[in-house]
Structures are given as C-alpha cells and as structure tokens.
Design an enzyme around this catalytic site. Structure first.
Site, mmCIF file in Angstrom:
data_model
loop_
_atom_site.group_PDB
_atom_site.id
_atom_site.type_symbol
_atom_site.label_atom_id
_atom_site.label_comp_id
_atom_site.label_asym_id
_atom_site.label_seq_id
_atom_site.Cartn_x
_atom_site.Cartn_y
_atom_site.Cartn_z
ATOM 1 N N PRO A 267 -3.247 0.909 4.590
ATOM 2 C CA PRO A 267 -3.011 -0.289 4.699
ATOM 3 C C PRO A 267 -3.597 -1.301 4.195
ATOM 4 C CG PRO A 267 -3.231 0.397 6.790
ATOM 5 C CD PRO A 267 -4.128 1.894 6.077
ATOM 6 N N GLY B 25 -9.652 0.052 1.333
ATOM 7 C CA GLY B 25 -10.995 -0.839 1.686
ATOM 8 C C GLY B 25 -10.840 -1.760 0.254
ATOM 9 N N PHE B 26 -10.629 -1.980 -0.437
ATOM 10 C CA PHE B 26 -10.392 -3.039 -1.754
ATOM 11 C C PHE B 26 -9.536 -4.577 -1.189
ATOM 12 C CE2 PHE B 26 -8.379 -5.306 -5.469
ATOM 13 C CZ PHE B 26 -9.636 -5.462 -6.035
ATOM 14 N N TYR C 269 -8.213 17.525 7.077
ATOM 15 C CA TYR C 269 -9.865 16.469 6.981
ATOM 16 C C TYR C 269 -10.854 17.579 7.965
ATOM 17 C CZ TYR C 269 -5.764 13.283 6.984
ATOM 18 O OH TYR C 269 -4.787 12.719 6.326
ATOM 19 N N HIS D 44 2.375 17.444 5.350
ATOM 20 C CA HIS D 44 1.076 16.860 4.638
ATOM 21 C C HIS D 44 1.344 16.429 2.787
ATOM 22 C CE1 HIS D 44 -3.083 16.010 4.933
ATOM 23 N NE2 HIS D 44 -2.428 14.350 4.440
#
Length: 327
Positions: free
Chosen positions: A203, A207-208, A57, A123
């Site tokens: 989760p 953003g949806f 990241y 990962h």
C-alpha cells in the site's frame, strides 16, 4: 484502531494489518529474530490484529516467526497465510494441486503453532489446476476445521467469480495503492458486487510513497526491487511528481506521506484493510498513525483531480513475474 469487516463471512480485522514478508524475505537481510518478534508484538499492543505471511516467505521462516511471536495472544489475532508454489519456493513453478494444498496447510499449522488458519489464500492462480478444484479443496479444509476463510491473491475477475461459486471468497489480496490503481477498473467493482473484502499489499508502493526514496537510492543486492522496472533510477525520477503531490497533501494535513497514502486507501471502501509492512518500530508507529487522518469528500475529489495529471511510468513487475498475475 478501529475494526473492519472484510467480506460477508464475518471476518473482522484491524483496519490496518501488518504485512510480515519483509521481516524474513524480499527486501534484503532478514530482521534479527528477537527484533522481529518485538515489532510484531508491538503492533498487537497498538491495536493491529491482522497479520499476513506465506509459506514461501523465507521459505518457511516467516511463518515460524509469526507462530512464535503471536503465540501469547493467538486467540485475539487473525493470521493469513498462503499456498501455491512448488515446495514452498517462489522461485520455482506454481503448484495448487489438492495434494499440495493439503500438505501446505498441515505444515503451516505446525509452523504457526495453531490448530486453524484464519484466512488461507491461493498465492497465485495456477493455470494447470482448475480454480474450481482449488476452491473445492479449501472448502474441504474449512469443513474439517483447519481453515476458516478462503482468499485469492492477484486473481482476475473471471477467476474470482468461478471460485466464489464453489466456496465463498472472504478476501482478495492484490497490489493497490496511489502508485498502482489497476484494481479500480474491474476488480473492486467485482468484489463489491460479490461481497468480498480487499486486502491491498504494497500500500506504500514498496516504500516509494513514503517520500524517503530518491532516484539515487541504492538497494542491497538481495532486494527484489532491483529487478522491478518501476524502480529503475530513471523511472523513480519520472514518478517523483506523485511523491511530491502526496508530500504536499501531507503538509496540509500535518501528517507524513506514508500516512496520507494509507489514509487514502482506507477512505476508498469500508471493506478495504491494507497490510503495510515494515522492519522498523518508528515506521510501524507512523503507519498506525494513518488511521487518524481524515479526508472529506471534497479532499478526495481534489486528490483525484490532481492524480489525473500524473502518469506513472514503468511496469510493476519484470516479465517473468507479470506472467503469474491477473489470471
């Protein structure tokens, strides 16, 4: 904020964690450092003790951010980070060779300003390195006191079983939400059988599920949702019925859609600890409010019956990223 035991190895975390990736990577312009530190520290003040990062990241800048932000209360928090990409760059190939894993841990310890990583995930599963070899390497790092717990991310049931025999897995991190429920078929039953905790990322459906996104929403060029099929304009429009359902439940419960989505996850199993991410303080407070939303058994049955009437459209990853999951 209550605590939850994730897995059978004694790892206790806040029932909601904080996914920190978006502060540095993936969703557009990184958050200014002081603002990001303020958000992380506010999360801790409000009861969050579980923070998720990875070397890729940034790369690397997110771990450095967490190291600085969490230093004053390091002993009171659980930090999870990850290895698995060549040179820590997710745009390159996978690399879970023992030499690479050990190098990542040494570098991550320095960036995180700590002497031990609480939870170390692979990962993505590396098809070129036997999972038993990966698990054995992490087992050695645990013996050395540099790592406390072993985790996998986006692994399939067979891989989980193979790794677990070598070094008990504490947690699996994979995508799970009202927007993506594939884990219910084989993964969740496997985790329950083996006593492994589940840490759902995205989760809120990237953003949806917050109800703030429409088919007209535009993402900045560096936002990776631009290449996700599920986030095309036509698919967002087609999937709006799910958001409408969540919004109607939110109205009944006097909550927000985001709180409903998170509370639903928390209600699935007592060993699930979602890690919603945000860059905004008011969204952080909203997410934390999800722990106060309660569902009865009847509520959950009604929700399930409603969900059966909705078909989700669009792949969650483009082809080149799909190839890295479920191995």
């Amino acid at each position: 904020m209550q605590k939850r035991l994730v897995g059978n190895n004694g790892l206790e975390v806040s029932e909601l964690g904080l996914g920190c990736m978006g502060l540095s990577f993936g969703y557009g312009i990184p958050t200014e450092n002081n603002e990001a530190i303020k958000l992380i520290r506010t999360a801790f003040e409000k009861g969050v003790t579980f923070f998720d990062t990875a070397e890729c990241y940034g790369p690397f800048t997110n771990e450095e951010l967490l190291g600085e932000a969490l230093k004053p209360f390091r002993k009171d928090v659980v930090i999870a980070t990850k290895f698995g990409f060549q040179d820590g760059d997710s745009t390159q190939g996978l690399d879970s060779s023992p030499t690479r894993i050990k190098a990542v841990v040494e570098a991550s310890l320095k960036r995180l300003k700590t002497d031990c990583i609480d939870l170390l995930y692979q990962h993505r599963v590396d098809p070129n390195v036997p999972i038993e070899e990966v698990a054995g390497t992490v087992k050695d790092l645990i013996r050395e006191g540099k790592v406390k717990h072993f985790g996998l991310s986006e692994a399939n049931a067979e891989t989980i079983r193979k790794a677990h025999k070598i070094q008990p897995i504490t947690a699996l991190q994979s995508e799970y939400s009202l927007f993506y429920r594939e884990a219910e078929k084989e993964i969740i039953p496997t985790l329950e059988e083996l006593g492994i905790g589940f840490v759902p990322f995205s989760p809120l459906g990237k953003g949806f599920l917050t109800g703030t996104m429409t088919s007209e929403t535009k993402f900045v060029p560096s936002d990776f949702r631009n290449i996700v099929p599920r986030f095309s304009e036509e698919n967002r429009l087609a999937n709006q019925s799910l958001v409408d359902l969540i919004s109607s439940i939110a109205k009944e419960k006097e909550a927000t859609p985001a709180q409903i989505a998170l509370a639903w996850l928390l209600a699935q199993k007592p060993w699930i600890a979602p890690i919603p991410g945000t860059t905004k303080l008011h969204r952080l407070e909203e997410n934390i409010g999800a722990v106060s939303v309660e569902f009865s058994a009847d509520d959950l049955v009604k929700i399930e019956n409603s969900l059966k009437q909705i078909e989700i459209v669009g792949e969650r990853y483009p082809q080149h990223l799909k190839e890295r999951v479920g191995k």
